[in-house]
Design an enzyme around this catalytic site. Structure first.
Site, PDB file in Angstrom:
ATOM      1  N   ASP A  53      53.921  34.487  32.764  1.00 10.53           N
ATOM      2  CA  ASP A  53      52.956  33.359  33.135  1.00 10.53           C
ATOM      3  C   ASP A  53      51.330  34.071  33.325  1.00 10.53           C
ATOM      4  OD1 ASP A  53      54.670  31.359  33.634  1.00 10.53           O
ATOM      5  OD2 ASP A  53      55.085  31.618  35.794  1.00 10.53           O
ATOM      6  N   LYS A  75      50.610  28.017  32.167  1.00 11.01           N
ATOM      7  CA  LYS A  75      50.350  27.387  33.606  1.00 11.01           C
ATOM      8  C   LYS A  75      49.333  28.111  34.421  1.00 11.01           C
ATOM      9  CE  LYS A  75      54.934  26.585  34.836  1.00 11.01           C
ATOM     10  NZ  LYS A  75      55.182  26.543  36.130  1.00 11.01           N
ATOM     11  N   MET A 191      47.088  28.265  46.494  1.00 13.46           N
ATOM     12  CA  MET A 191      46.488  27.324  45.730  1.00 13.46           C
ATOM     13  C   MET A 191      45.564  26.440  46.515  1.00 13.46           C
ATOM     14  SD  MET A 191      49.938  26.196  43.852  1.00 13.46           S
ATOM     15  CE  MET A 191      51.081  26.327  45.332  1.00 13.46           C
TER      16      MET A 191
HETATM   17  N1  SAH Z   1      54.897  32.925  43.194  1.00 14.44           N
HETATM   18  C1  SAH Z   1      53.412  33.404  43.538  1.00 14.44           C
HETATM   19  C2  SAH Z   1      52.540  32.192  43.700  1.00 14.44           C
HETATM   20  C3  SAH Z   1      52.366  31.213  42.633  1.00 14.44           C
HETATM   21  S1  SAH Z   1      51.478  29.881  43.168  1.00 14.44           S
HETATM   22  C4  SAH Z   1      53.572  34.439  44.566  1.00 14.44           C
HETATM   23  O1  SAH Z   1      54.546  34.782  45.169  1.00 14.44           O
HETATM   24  O2  SAH Z   1      52.587  34.959  44.927  1.00 14.44           O
HETATM   25  C5  SAH Z   1      49.706  30.172  42.629  1.00 14.44           C
HETATM   26  C6  SAH Z   1      48.929  30.598  43.670  1.00 14.44           C
HETATM   27  O3  SAH Z   1      49.178  32.080  44.128  1.00 14.44           O
HETATM   28  C7  SAH Z   1      47.346  30.717  43.326  1.00 14.44           C
HETATM   29  O4  SAH Z   1      46.832  29.581  43.365  1.00 14.44           O
HETATM   30  C8  SAH Z   1      46.964  31.781  44.506  1.00 14.44           C
HETATM   31  O5  SAH Z   1      46.645  31.057  45.758  1.00 14.44           O
HETATM   32  C9  SAH Z   1      48.036  32.526  44.900  1.00 14.44           C
HETATM   33  N2  SAH Z   1      47.815  33.949  44.124  1.00 14.44           N
HETATM   34  C10 SAH Z   1      48.741  34.569  43.184  1.00 14.44           C
HETATM   35  N3  SAH Z   1      48.305  35.813  42.784  1.00 14.44           N
HETATM   36  C11 SAH Z   1      47.199  35.965  43.310  1.00 14.44           C
HETATM   37  C12 SAH Z   1      46.319  37.139  43.721  1.00 14.44           C
HETATM   38  N4  SAH Z   1      46.416  38.077  42.857  1.00 14.44           N
HETATM   39  N5  SAH Z   1      45.478  37.003  44.458  1.00 14.44           N
HETATM   40  C13 SAH Z   1      44.999  35.753  45.213  1.00 14.44           C
HETATM   41  N6  SAH Z   1      46.058  35.057  45.264  1.00 14.44           N
HETATM   42  C14 SAH Z   1      47.067  34.831  44.405  1.00 14.44           C
END
Ligand code: SAH
Length: 526
Positions: A53, A75, A191
């Site tokens: 992704d 995505k 998000m």
């Molecule tokens: N499965 C992922 C989340 C996916 S949803 C997890 O466990 O982290 C995607 C959201 O995750 C983004 O919109 C943001 O809010 C958050 N996100 C993912 N990586 C990030 C990062 N490095 N820093 C800040 N927010 C992050």
């Protein structure tokens, strides 16, 4: 790696079908490539297909065998999806059915707002083998790297992970705003940047104190992480003013105040500095490791690449009658790989060397030879060309024929010394060092658009090759590098910098990588 052993037991447990492939759902962690689990990395190293992704750290892909099939699933919030969820599910199932080890790499933890559950449901429906590996979720990373303990005995005993994707003004919400607003200590919204003002308004409306501290963290755990802090009643405005965009997390709760004490990551001395590292082939990433630990974002550019020689003529001739040589000398691992590569291409193998004695210039080359089933007969005391010549002279080489497979251009002391000692030497080029091509636009864009704070040089050739790689004349290079600090490892490198009309800002007293990192740390950027 005992993957096979473990895998047998896991496969057995899950479905016991051994004649088909397997799907591995792996959490990549939040972005820093060091934050994947050991199990996750083991799986990447054996992947045959990898579907990844936008948020699954690109740097992790280096663990995947280069001959694997790489599929970018895209995505990205707001941007057109590269593949629909249905297509992704289909790809997973179809590839695994054809017997492949398919890795589905997802940002953070696959089961936390990652649709990992949905994908596995399809895999189960198809009757396939599978395994799931958790990852560090971005909420946990954002909290740690922004200096906010997500729970703390003094402040809160509960935490909730909530999607901020859902517009709180919509009629039927899956989130019980009334309960979470006051019923949970720390709230983390994934998000939620687009909807931030309605999220905060909703929390206040449902009884949360408007002065509750809030932190918003973008690109958590990455060198370009950014975070801002405010309170429920002003954070949306701050985020807008500061231009904080997704991907970012919003942490709401009293624990945010602890950031004043333990904001370690962003306080590292080189945090926020982008340093371009020009690498030679030999240099491991020691400088990068040191600078990254100090907080810098490092962009590595190799200034030398290995290529086959323009002609194999001399080497091929030697190959026809290898037994004719009493000695074959290996002075670099590149020569070893190229030597055996060509040998195999000619349908030969290590037995072709059976009549020859083999010398290695040092322990690294000797170890590399062992990988090809060859134990070196001779290793000099001093690991240099001169040392090797002296060791060979000691065993007596007068009248012998020696094969030296090596780079097209190299120092001539070794063949000269051997010939002076009465040996016949065949110097056979098996590779050549070239300046990498095709980086000019990217490098110039990096300097102009993204901004680089410093460039480091560790030899004169890194300077010359880098300027060459920029693809512009010296005066234009000087213009592009105006405002970029320059670090040179020592006076010779520094002189080459000056010859291109550039100014050295950092030069350590001793000419080592460690001293260079220290000098960069001590540099006064103001
Ligand atoms: N499965 C992922 C989340 C996916 S949803 C997890 O466990 O982290 C995607 C959201 O995750 C983004 O919109 C943001 O809010 C958050 N996100 C993912 N990586 C990030 C990062 N490095 N820093 C800040 N927010 C992050």
């Amino acid at each position: 790696m005992d993957m096979n052993k473990r895998e047998t037991s896991i496969t057995g447990k899950v479905s016991g079908k051994s004649n088909q492939g397997k799907v591995y759902l792996v959490g990549a962690g939040p972005g820093d490539p060091g934050l994947i689990t050991i199990r996750g990395r083991e799986i990447l190293e054996k992947a045959e297909v990898i579907i990844y992704d936008y948020l699954a750290g690109k740097k992790l892909l280096k663990h995947v065998p280069p001959d694997a099939e790489f599929i970018y699933a895209g995505k990205r919030g707001g941007v057109k999806h590269t593949h629909t969820q249905t297509e992704i599910n289909e790809m997973l199932v179809e590839r695994a059915k054809s017997g492949k080890r398919v890795v589905r790499l997802k940002g953070g933890d696959p089961f936390i707002f990652g649709r990992g559950g949905e994908e596995l449901e399809e895999v189960v429906k198809a009757g396939l083998n599978y395994e799931a590996v958790p990852g560090v979720t971005s909420a946990s990373a954002a909290a740690t790297f922004a200096g906010v303990p997500i729970t703390h005995r003094k402040f809160t005993a509960s935490v909730a992970f909530i999607t901020g994707h859902e517009d709180p003004t919509k009629q039927k919400s899956n989130i019980d705003w009334e309960k979470i607003s006051t019923g949970v200590g720390t709230l983390v919204f994934y998000m939620g940047i687009k909807n931030l003002s309605s999220i905060t308004a909703n929390l206040i409306k449902n009884g949360r104190d408007p002065k509750t501290p809030v932190a918003v963290v973008r690109w958590a755990s990455m060198p370009h992480q950014r975070s801002v802090v405010g309170t429920l009643d002003n954070i949306a405005e701050i985020v807008k003013k500061e231009g904080i965009k997704p991907p970012a997390l919003t942490i709401v709760g009293e624990v945010v105040t602890l950031r004043d004490t333990i904001n370690w990551y962003e306080k590292r001395p080189l945090f926020g500095k982008r340093i371009l590292i020009t690498r030679t082939r030999e240099q491991a990433s020691e400088l990068v490791a040191r600078l990254e630990e100090l907080g810098a974002e490092c962009l590595e550019y190799a200034t030398i690449a290995i290529q086959p020689p323009d002609s194999w003529e001399i080497f091929d001739k030697a190959l026809v009658d290898l037994g004719h040589y009493q000695w074959i000398l290996f002075t670099s691992i590149h020569a070893i790989h190229a030597f055996f590569g060509r040998l195999y291409e000619k349908n030969l193998d290590a037995r072709a060397l059976s009549g020859c004695r083999i010398a290695a210039v040092g322990t690294v080359t000797a170890e590399c030879l062992e990988k090809y089933g060859i134990k070196a007969d001779l290793l000099p005391e001093k690991f240099t060309g001169e040392g090797l010549a002296a060791a060979l002279e000691n065993v007596g080489i007068k009248g012998t024929d020696i094969l030296l497979p090596r780079a097209l251009k190299a120092r001539e002391v070794l063949p000269e010394q051997l010939e002076a000692a009465g040996a016949g030497v065949t110097v056979a080029p098996v590779y050549q060092n070239v300046i990498p091509e095709g980086y000019d636009r990217k490098l110039r864009a990096e300097l102009v658009e993204n901004g680089i704070d410093m460039v480091t040089f560790t030899s004169s050739s890194t300077v010359n090759n880098f300027i060459h790689m920029l693809g512009v004349a010296d005066d234009e290079a000087a213009r592009l590098l105006a405002g970029v600090k320059i670090a040179a490892i020592g006076p010779i490198t520094g002189k080459t910098v000056a010859e291109h009309g550039l100014i050295v800002d950092v030069q350590p007293e001793t000419y080592t990588i460690a001293a260079m990192a220290d000098a960069i740390l001590d540099y006064d950027w103001s």
